[in-house]
Structures are given as structure tokens and as C-alpha cells.
Design an enzyme around this catalytic site. Structure first.
Site, PDB file in Angstrom:
ATOM      1  N   GLY A  11       0.781  -1.189   0.027  1.00 49.89           N
ATOM      2  CA  GLY A  11      -0.035   0.012   0.239  1.00 49.89           C
ATOM      3  C   GLY A  11       0.786   1.201  -0.105  1.00 49.89           C
ATOM      4  O   GLY A  11       0.445   2.173   0.329  1.00 49.89           O
ATOM      5  N   SER A  12       2.008   1.273  -0.574  1.00 49.72           N
ATOM      6  CA  SER A  12       3.009   2.543  -0.433  1.00 49.72           C
ATOM      7  C   SER A  12       2.386   3.391  -1.368  1.00 49.72           C
ATOM      8  O   SER A  12       2.256   4.678  -1.370  1.00 49.72           O
ATOM      9  CB  SER A  12       4.357   2.095  -0.608  1.00 49.72           C
ATOM     10  OG  SER A  12       4.490   1.486  -2.117  1.00 49.72           O
ATOM     11  N   ASN A  13       1.816   2.947  -2.469  1.00 55.35           N
ATOM     12  CA  ASN A  13       1.369   3.885  -3.413  1.00 55.35           C
ATOM     13  C   ASN A  13       0.017   4.478  -2.839  1.00 55.35           C
ATOM     14  O   ASN A  13      -0.218   5.768  -2.977  1.00 55.35           O
ATOM     15  CB  ASN A  13       0.755   3.079  -4.743  1.00 55.35           C
ATOM     16  CG  ASN A  13       1.912   3.120  -5.926  1.00 55.35           C
ATOM     17  OD1 ASN A  13       2.574   3.974  -6.319  1.00 55.35           O
ATOM     18  ND2 ASN A  13       2.494   1.807  -5.984  1.00 55.35           N
ATOM     19  N   LEU A  89      -3.906  -7.069  -7.318  1.00 54.45           N
ATOM     20  CA  LEU A  89      -3.606  -8.307  -8.116  1.00 54.45           C
ATOM     21  C   LEU A  89      -4.674  -9.072  -8.471  1.00 54.45           C
ATOM     22  O   LEU A  89      -4.445 -10.256  -8.541  1.00 54.45           O
ATOM     23  CB  LEU A  89      -2.440  -9.010  -7.365  1.00 54.45           C
ATOM     24  CG  LEU A  89      -1.123  -8.242  -6.810  1.00 54.45           C
ATOM     25  CD1 LEU A  89      -0.077  -8.914  -6.268  1.00 54.45           C
ATOM     26  CD2 LEU A  89      -0.579  -7.371  -8.227  1.00 54.45           C
ATOM     27  N   ASN A 106      -5.227   2.444 -13.340  1.00 47.38           N
ATOM     28  CA  ASN A 106      -4.163   1.840 -12.638  1.00 47.38           C
ATOM     29  C   ASN A 106      -2.826   2.010 -12.782  1.00 47.38           C
ATOM     30  O   ASN A 106      -2.534   2.755 -13.871  1.00 47.38           O
ATOM     31  CB  ASN A 106      -4.166   0.126 -13.418  1.00 47.38           C
ATOM     32  CG  ASN A 106      -3.414  -0.902 -12.949  1.00 47.38           C
ATOM     33  OD1 ASN A 106      -3.232  -0.930 -11.775  1.00 47.38           O
ATOM     34  ND2 ASN A 106      -2.964  -1.628 -13.913  1.00 47.38           N
ATOM     35  N   HIS A 108       1.409   0.832 -13.256  1.00 44.98           N
ATOM     36  CA  HIS A 108       1.903  -0.304 -13.923  1.00 44.98           C
ATOM     37  C   HIS A 108       3.449   0.200 -13.627  1.00 44.98           C
ATOM     38  O   HIS A 108       3.890   1.015 -14.264  1.00 44.98           O
ATOM     39  CB  HIS A 108       1.517  -0.663 -15.077  1.00 44.98           C
ATOM     40  CG  HIS A 108       2.334  -2.155 -15.618  1.00 44.98           C
ATOM     41  ND1 HIS A 108       1.878  -3.277 -15.058  1.00 44.98           N
ATOM     42  CD2 HIS A 108       3.060  -2.116 -16.358  1.00 44.98           C
ATOM     43  CE1 HIS A 108       2.682  -4.160 -15.804  1.00 44.98           C
ATOM     44  NE2 HIS A 108       3.691  -3.454 -16.498  1.00 44.98           N
ATOM     45  N   ASP A 149      -9.904  -4.038 -23.613  1.00 51.47           N
ATOM     46  CA  ASP A 149      -8.631  -4.113 -22.901  1.00 51.47           C
ATOM     47  C   ASP A 149      -7.648  -3.135 -23.366  1.00 51.47           C
ATOM     48  O   ASP A 149      -6.639  -3.375 -23.639  1.00 51.47           O
ATOM     49  CB  ASP A 149      -8.187  -5.408 -22.976  1.00 51.47           C
ATOM     50  CG  ASP A 149      -7.425  -5.710 -21.822  1.00 51.47           C
ATOM     51  OD1 ASP A 149      -7.069  -4.741 -20.719  1.00 51.47           O
ATOM     52  OD2 ASP A 149      -6.549  -6.666 -21.473  1.00 51.47           O
ATOM     53  N   GLU A 178       6.654   5.869  -9.153  1.00 54.58           N
ATOM     54  CA  GLU A 178       5.335   5.706  -8.871  1.00 54.58           C
ATOM     55  C   GLU A 178       4.559   6.651  -7.885  1.00 54.58           C
ATOM     56  O   GLU A 178       3.473   7.178  -7.928  1.00 54.58           O
ATOM     57  CB  GLU A 178       5.112   4.327  -8.546  1.00 54.58           C
ATOM     58  CG  GLU A 178       5.567   3.003  -9.433  1.00 54.58           C
ATOM     59  CD  GLU A 178       4.997   1.625  -9.161  1.00 54.58           C
ATOM     60  OE1 GLU A 178       3.888   1.503  -8.448  1.00 54.58           O
ATOM     61  OE2 GLU A 178       6.113   0.814  -9.033  1.00 54.58           O
TER      62      GLU A 178
HETATM   63  C1  GRF Z   1       3.830  -1.333  -7.360  1.00 57.98           C
HETATM   64  O1  GRF Z   1       4.886  -1.529  -8.278  1.00 57.98           O
HETATM   65  C2  GRF Z   1       2.594  -1.035  -8.357  1.00 57.98           C
HETATM   66  O2  GRF Z   1       3.060  -0.564  -9.432  1.00 57.98           O
HETATM   67  C3  GRF Z   1       2.156  -2.466  -8.663  1.00 57.98           C
HETATM   68  O3  GRF Z   1       2.410  -3.081  -7.349  1.00 57.98           O
HETATM   69  C4  GRF Z   1       3.212  -2.598  -6.578  1.00 57.98           C
HETATM   70  C5  GRF Z   1       2.458  -1.974  -5.402  1.00 57.98           C
HETATM   71  O4  GRF Z   1       3.130  -1.367  -4.371  1.00 57.98           O
HETATM   72  N1  GRF Z   1       0.907  -2.554  -9.409  1.00 57.98           N
HETATM   73  P1  GRF Z   1       2.122  -0.957  -3.187  1.00 57.98           P
HETATM   74  O5  GRF Z   1       1.565  -1.940  -2.613  1.00 57.98           O
HETATM   75  O6  GRF Z   1       1.547   0.164  -3.489  1.00 57.98           O
HETATM   76  O7  GRF Z   1       3.457  -0.618  -2.048  1.00 57.98           O
END
Ligand code: GRF
Length: 208
Positions: A11-13, A89, A106, A108, A149, A178
Site C-alpha cells: 500500500g505504499s502507493n 493483483l 491503474n 504499472h 482491454d 510511482e
Molecule cells: C507497485 O509496483 C505497483 O505498480 C504494482 O504493485 C506495486 C504495489 O506497491 N502494481 P504498493 O502496494 O503500492 O506498495
């Protein structure tokens, strides 16, 4: 603007975007996180921000329809206006993208359309980039579309591949980007500068 997150991992994003909301830099509020992994790190992060985090797993429902309804119910209850998949995922039920046309995003950790698709997540992406001998990789934020898609690209940023990189060092350099780009994209949506025109996205340069 109310943001809803889907996550499966650390969940760092989520945290990177939530921080920029709370600092006042983004006129947005993280209102909810939906997670499909019971011990995911995102639960603790969401708690620290006072954001409710729901565990919703496809396997807890007999019908895909019920799973989709529950997801939509949570999003609606929290008045979500923009959905951010942040390390989620699982395939999102098409009904969610249908309910939020062009407003499900999303992130990536590579430059799509290269190094994407089924099975391309986590370390595998960076391993493939290194195996191909790429000198650059990057980050892509794209729209999640239910019918095609298409994955229309909203924003991309490059990241240098350095000699001696391994998947972990490369992943760390990509993750930093990111953390910047997702908030930048949210800002574009807040400023109403994102336009879907046919098979591409245009970013308006003028803020009206
Ligand atoms: C990130 O690299 C994101 O791009 C990918 O999964 C990772 C998730 O990181 N889809 P986090 O859970 O947000 O730390």
C-alpha cells in the site's frame, strides 16, 4: 474529489497519494481502501490515515455478480469519484469500470504496452526488463476499461536502468517514481484536464 483505492499489498502507493491529500497539495480525500488479501500491509497504512479498509475477496461470494455488487456498494457508500488500483493483483469485475467510465486508473511499473499483461506484476516485470537489456523502463498510469482491454495511457515517466541493477534495485527506483506520478495524475483529474478522445487520452494544458 473522493478517492477509492484497491490494493493487495503493502500500500505504499496508497500512502503516497494519501499524504499529498492530507498536506493539502491535492484537493482530494482518500475515503476508502478495498483489499483482497487479509494480511496485506495496506491495512496498517490505511489505519494510520484513518481511512477504512475493507477486506473483500472474490472467493467469499458464489457469484461474480454479488462480488461486483459489494464492491460497488462500498464505493458508493464512500462517495468515491475516482478509483485508483494501487497494486491490486486481481482482475476488477467489469461492472466497476462500467460504473465509473474513464475513472478507474491503474499504475504499472513499466512502460506499457511493453512488459504488461497476464502474470506481469511485481518482480517479474523488472526481471523481464533486465532480461531484455533495456536501458530505460518507467511507470505507466492508464485507464481501466471494461469493454475493451485498451488501457488508454494517461501518463508515463521514464526511469533509467543502471549497470549492475538487479530486480530489487530497479524496483526501488521505479517505485519512487510511482509515488510521484499517481498523485500527479489525480491532480490532472481534479483540474479536469483529462480527455478521452477515441483511442487516446489528451491532457489539456490550460487550466480553466
Ligand atoms: C507497485 O509496483 C505497483 O505498480 C504494482 O504493485 C506495486 C504495489 O506497491 N502494481 P504498493 O502496494 O503500492 O506498495
Amino acid at each position: 474529489m473522493n478517492l477509492g483505492f484497491f490494493a493487495s499489498g503493502s500500500g505504499s502507493n496508497f500512502e503516497a497519494v494519501a499524504k499529498r491529500c492530507r498536506s493539502g497539495e491535492l484537493a482530494a480525500e482518500p475515503t476508502v481502501v478495498i483489499c483482497n488479501v487479509s494480511d496485506a500491509g495496506v491495512f496498517a497504512r490505511a489505519k494510520r490515515f484513518g481511512v477504512p479498509c475493507f477486506l473483500v475477496r472474490r472467493d467469499d461470494f458464489t457469484q461474480g455478480r454479488e462480488f461486483a455488487s459489494r464492491l460497488l456498494e462500498i464505493l458508493r457508500e464512500h462517495q468515491v469519484e475516482l478509483v485508483l488500483l494501487a497494486g491490486y493483483l486481481r482482475k476488477l469485475p467489469p461492472a466497476v469500470a462500467q460504473a465509473y467510465p474513464n475513472r478507474v486508473l491503474n499504475i504499472h511499473p513499466a512502460l506499457l504496452p511493453s512488459f504488461g499483461g497476464k502474470g506481469m506484476y511485481g518482480a517479474r516485470v523488472h526481471e523481464a526488463v533486465l532480461a531484455a537489456g533495456c536501458r530505460v523502463t518507467g511507470v505507466t498510469v492508464h485507464i481501466v476499461d471494461s469493454e475493451y482491454d485498451r488501457g488508454l495511457i494517461v501518463l508515463q515517466r521514464t526511469v533509467e536502468v543502471k549497470d549492475g541493477d538487479d530486480p530489487a534495485t530497479l524496483a526501488a527506483r521505479v517505485l519512487k517514481v510511482e509515488h510521484e506520478i499517481y498523485g500527479d495524475v489525480v491532480k490532472l483529474f481534479i483540474e479536469n484536464r483529462v480527455r478521452v478522445e477515441g483511442d487516446r487520452v489528451r491532457i489539456l494544458s490550460q487550466v480553466r
